[in-house]
Design a protein around this motif. Structure first.
Motif, short mmCIF file in Angstrom:
data_model
loop_
_atom_site.label_atom_id
_atom_site.label_comp_id
_atom_site.label_asym_id
_atom_site.label_seq_id
_atom_site.Cartn_x
_atom_site.Cartn_y
_atom_site.Cartn_z
N PHE A 155 7.80 0.01 5.49
CA PHE A 155 9.14 -0.09 4.92
C PHE A 155 9.82 1.26 4.81
O PHE A 155 10.87 1.39 4.21
N GLY A 156 9.21 2.31 5.38
CA GLY A 156 9.75 3.64 5.25
C GLY A 156 8.89 4.50 4.37
O GLY A 156 8.08 4.00 3.58
N GLY A 157 9.03 5.83 4.51
CA GLY A 157 8.22 6.73 3.70
C GLY A 157 6.75 6.49 3.95
O GLY A 157 6.30 6.35 5.08
N ASP A 158 5.98 6.42 2.88
CA ASP A 158 4.54 6.18 3.00
C ASP A 158 4.17 4.81 2.43
O ASP A 158 3.09 4.60 1.91
N GLU A 159 5.10 3.86 2.55
CA GLU A 159 4.89 2.50 2.04
C GLU A 159 4.55 1.55 3.20
O GLU A 159 5.31 1.44 4.17
N PHE A 160 3.42 0.88 3.08
CA PHE A 160 2.97 -0.07 4.09
C PHE A 160 2.80 -1.44 3.44
O PHE A 160 2.39 -1.55 2.28
N LEU A 161 3.10 -2.48 4.21
CA LEU A 161 2.89 -3.86 3.78
C LEU A 161 1.90 -4.51 4.73
O LEU A 161 1.95 -4.30 5.94
N ILE A 162 1.01 -5.30 4.17
CA ILE A 162 0.00 -5.99 4.97
C ILE A 162 0.02 -7.47 4.61
O ILE A 162 -0.02 -7.83 3.43
N VAL A 211 0.85 -1.19 0.00
CA VAL A 211 0.00 0.00 0.00
C VAL A 211 0.88 1.24 0.00
O VAL A 211 1.82 1.35 0.80
N ASP A 212 0.58 2.17 -0.89
CA ASP A 212 1.37 3.40 -1.00
C ASP A 212 0.41 4.58 -1.13
O ASP A 212 -0.55 4.53 -1.90
N LEU A 213 0.69 5.63 -0.36
CA LEU A 213 -0.18 6.80 -0.41
C LEU A 213 0.03 7.55 -1.72
O LEU A 213 1.15 7.64 -2.22
N ASP A 214 -1.05 8.09 -2.25
CA ASP A 214 -0.99 8.85 -3.50
C ASP A 214 -0.64 10.30 -3.18
O ASP A 214 -1.35 10.97 -2.43
N ASN A 215 0.46 10.77 -3.75
CA ASN A 215 0.86 12.17 -3.64
C ASN A 215 1.04 12.62 -2.19
O ASN A 215 0.73 13.76 -1.82
#
Length: 586
Positions: A224-231, A183-187
């Motif tokens: 994983f850092g920044g706006d990156e999430f793993l589920i 999952v990554d946030l947009d902008n």
């Protein structure tokens, strides 16, 4: 021991935990967190440190469950690792995270002891927790932190991969019961830029809690850092179940976040991957989820994509293109072709557009459409663009020097979104102008609407910096983006280029003709020059002249050619007469 309210009387609350009142007092005053729960996991006793940390009210008769003091990840460890081992061996030792009264997660070293009755049922659970953030030596603390994200308390990459490997082994012959979501946030960058990084960090922590609340205790959330999430989800029926979860996750992100009494709105994209077999490496599953996430972003964001094998093939192709682009830049495989831009009132050449080509194979010139998206994504477009700018300016300087009789002309160079985002763009351009001696007024940068509107305020600042140098600016492919008059009024541009998609229908499609006429009128009202691109027929040229268009380029006049081929146009200018007749100036 009987169930009842939590007690603060150490000598009577835990007679079975340690022998003697002195030992009981030691348990009460230790800085370790001590909990005693019955077989139903209702807490019967918490020592002073545990009460202070969790906010348990010793005078409140409402029972608290042992699970409530653990984070969702901690509950999973308690359920799947600690309790089974303690039931088997009597005691389990390991690490997880507890939730404090303020909702902040802390890593702890945990000891779980289980006492059973004669029938094998659980009689008592004793949990002793050591706060690693305060008690561990530096090396041990770093080891604990190496498994958790310091901002959110979520699992980091190492712990996520460990748990994923265990989950896949547990799935055995039913691999599709496991799903991994990237999952990554947009902008999100623009949220950070607008609100500040501190507010951005707080939002990420809130988002982490939202994800944990939405998922089951058996699921795992990592960052994983920044706006990156793993589920990681286990015990799924099939890929469709995983897709439903991923869609709920993406939808949950759109709900407002409260930050200092203000509502903040976010959006996210997700890539989903499920194993194809029990022997799939965990790293490959993460890679596939990342590839699916890229595809979701490519298709417009705020969506979920399930990984499919053709995506991997396409990803490998893009990786190879990136490698070839870098090698091509180092080995001088890029070329510039030049296409004349004709003034429709005078019929003379007003300038040239420098068009990039890549000679990937000998004799084959690839247009940017074949590689530009990869170059933008990987950032290699920046050094390629720098080469193109320097080469175009060098050629301009050479023509001015070697053809002194040439009329004034402008050189147009395309500017990518990545280049527009460079904080020192104006300084880089100034260096090239100084090196080549080109008059800034003879250089025009063409940029797409989408590149400008992607981050309008930042783009506006960059364009003002370029204007300060004296160069000219043009909006390329006008009509294919947002075409907002409000934005256009604020931009320091000199001209717009009407996209060829509208030129193709001139004289054939009334809507296209009306659109072109409206663009010409609007641009002229703003004091802008209008250039039509993609002109290929005398009828199109005639329509453009009738609509009052200022300039045009396209195959009707000349195809893009090497510098040596178009140079004669500067020595003996071509004059195009109205209605499609042309002759060389004599």
């Amino acid at each position: 021991m009987t169930d009842g309210p939590i007690s603060n009387d150490a000598t009577t609350a835990i007679p079975d935990l340690v022998p003697g009142a002195a030992s009981a007092t030691a348990v009460e005053v230790t800085s370790d967190l001590v909990f005693v729960a019955g077989g139903d996991r209702v807490i019967r006793y918490a020592n002073a440190a545990a009460r202070a940390f969790t906010g348990l009210d010793v005078h409140n008769s409402d029972a608290r469950c042992l699970d409530d003091v653990f984070t969702p990840t901690g509950r999973t460890i308690l359920e799947h690792d600690a309790m089974p081992a303690a039931l088997r061996d009597g005691t389990w030792r390991g690490e997880c995270a507890l939730l404090g009264m303020s909702g902040v997660a802390i890593p702890v070293r945990l000891l779980v002891n289980v006492r059973t009755r004669g029938d094998g049922s659980v009689d008592e659970i004793v949990v002793v927790s050591e706060n690693l953030t305060e008690r561990l030596e530096l090396g041990e603390r770093l080891a604990a932190q190496a498994m958790h994200d310091p901002l959110t308390g979520l699992a980091n990459r190492a712990l996520f991969l460990e748990r994923l490997s265990t989950a896949m082994a547990r799935a055995g012959d039913d691999p599709t019961s496991v799903g991994v979501m990237f999952v990554d946030l947009d902008n999100f960058k623009y949220v950070n830029d607008s609100l500040g990084h501190e507010a951005g960090d707080r939002l990420l922590a809130l988002l982490a809690r939202r994800f944990e609340a939405l998922l089951r205790d058996s699921d795992l959330v990592g960052r994983f850092g920044g706006d990156e999430f793993l589920i990681l989800c286990e015990h799924l029926g099939d890929a469709n179940d995983a897709l439903d979860v991923a869609r709920r996750i993406v939808s949950s992100v759109t709900l407002p976040f409260m930050l200092d009494d203000d509502e903040v709105f976010l959006a996210a994209s997700a890539g989903l991957a499920v194993p194809t077999g029990p022997d799939d490496p965990p790293e490959s599953l993460l890679r596939d989820a990342s590839i699916a996430l890229y595809r979701a972003k490519e298709l417009g964001k705020s969506r979920v994509e399930l990984f499919e094998v053709p995506m991997r093939v396409r990803s490998l192709e893009r990786l190879q293109i990136d490698r070839d682009l870098r090698r091509g830049l180092a080995e001088g495989q890029f070329r510039l072709l030049y296409q004349p831009i004709v003034n429709l009132e005078s019929g003379t050449v007003a300038g040239f557009e420098a068009l990039l080509r890549w000679e990937r194979e000998e004799g084959e010139l690839l247009a940017p459409d074949a590689f530009l998206s990869v170059a933008e994504d990987t950032g290699i477009v920046v050094p390629i663009g720098a080469w193109a700018l320097r080469e175009a300016c060098r050629q301009t300087a050479w023509w001015h020097e070697s053809i002194p009789e040439a009329p004034p002309f402008s050189m147009s160079v395309n500017l990518s979104g990545r280049e527009l985002a460079l904080p020192d763009l104006a300084a880089r351009v100034a260096v090239v102008l100084d090196e080549t001696g080109v008059d800034p007024s003879g250089l025009t940068f063409e940029l797409r609407e989408t590149a400008v509107l992607h981050d309008f305020d930042a783009a506006l600042a960059a364009l003002k910096g370029l204007c300060g140098l004296g160069v000219r600016l043009s909006i390329d492919d006008f009509g294919t983006g947002f075409s907002s008059l409000g934005y256009l009024k604020r931009l320091p541009v000199d001209s717009v280029k009407i996209d060829r998609a509208f030129i193709d229908g001139l004289g054939l499609d009334d809507d296209d003709t009306d659109i072109v006429g409206a663009v010409v009128s609007m641009a002229h009202a703003l004091g802008l020059t209008v250039i039509a691109e993609g002109v290929e027929t005398p009828e199109q040229l005639h329509q453009l002249e009738a609509l009052g268009c200022d300039a045009a380029q396209g195959f009707y006049f000349a195809r893009p050619q090497p510098a040596g081929v178009v140079a004669p146009l500067l020595r003996r200018p071509m004059h195009w007469r109205p209605h499609g007749h042309a002759r060389l100036a004599g």
